[in-house]
Design a protein around this motif. Sequence first.
Motif, PDB file in Angstrom:
ATOM      1  N   GLU A 119      32.480  41.593  41.676  1.00 40.49           N
ATOM      2  CA  GLU A 119      33.648  42.085  40.943  1.00 40.49           C
ATOM      3  C   GLU A 119      34.208  41.009  40.021  1.00 40.49           C
ATOM      4  O   GLU A 119      34.659  41.308  38.912  1.00 40.49           O
TER       5      GLU A 119
ATOM      6  N   TRP B 254      34.936  41.391  36.011  1.00 45.62           N
ATOM      7  CA  TRP B 254      36.268  41.210  35.418  1.00 45.62           C
ATOM      8  C   TRP B 254      36.325  40.067  34.414  1.00 45.62           C
ATOM      9  O   TRP B 254      37.242  39.998  33.604  1.00 45.62           O
TER      10      TRP B 254
ATOM     11  N   LYS C 176      34.607  44.147  32.054  1.00 44.91           N
ATOM     12  CA  LYS C 176      35.921  44.742  32.315  1.00 44.91           C
ATOM     13  C   LYS C 176      37.076  43.912  31.745  1.00 44.91           C
ATOM     14  O   LYS C 176      38.222  44.333  31.796  1.00 44.91           O
TER      15      LYS C 176
END
Length: 152
Positions: free
Chosen positions: A90, A94, A98
Motif C-alpha cells: 500500500e 500511495w 494513488k
Amino acid sequence: MGGMYDERLTVPRSWWLLPLVTGLSLGLVLLRFSGLGALIGLVVGIAAGAAALSSYGSARIRVVQGSLVAGQARIPVDALGTAEVLNPAEAVAWRGVKADPRAFMLLRSYVPTALRVEVTDPSDPTPYLYLSTRSPQKLADALQGARRAAQR
C-alpha cells in the motif's frame, strides 16, 4: 501528556559504505595528478558523502505538545483526521499511482511502511500527509492519544 512519539528516519547501515566508495573514487581520480591530491580527494569524498547521508537520515517524526512534527512541517493534531497504516504494498501505491501532488510527503524509500493521515483543516489545501515510518501503528496511536489529550 499522552501521545508522545519520536522517530528518526536514519539510513540503513549498509548505506554507510557509499561515502567510502565516493572517497575512494575521488581519490583515484585525483591520484592521476598527485599522491597528496588523492589523499585530499579520499578525505573530502568520505566527509561529503557522510554529511549528505547524515542529513538525509536526520528527518524526524514527532508527536509533541499537541502537534505532529514531520521534517520541517508542524501540524496541530486537531487539524488531522483519520490515520491509515500502510503495509509495504500500500505504501508503494500511495507514493506512486494513488499519490496526490498536493499531499505532504515525508518519503524515505528505505522505509517500507508508512502512515497516511488526512488533513481536515478546510483552509489547508493539503489533502493528506504521507509519512514513511518504521512504526506506523505506534504513530497512529500517538496521534490518537494526542488528539484525545488536546480535546480535554
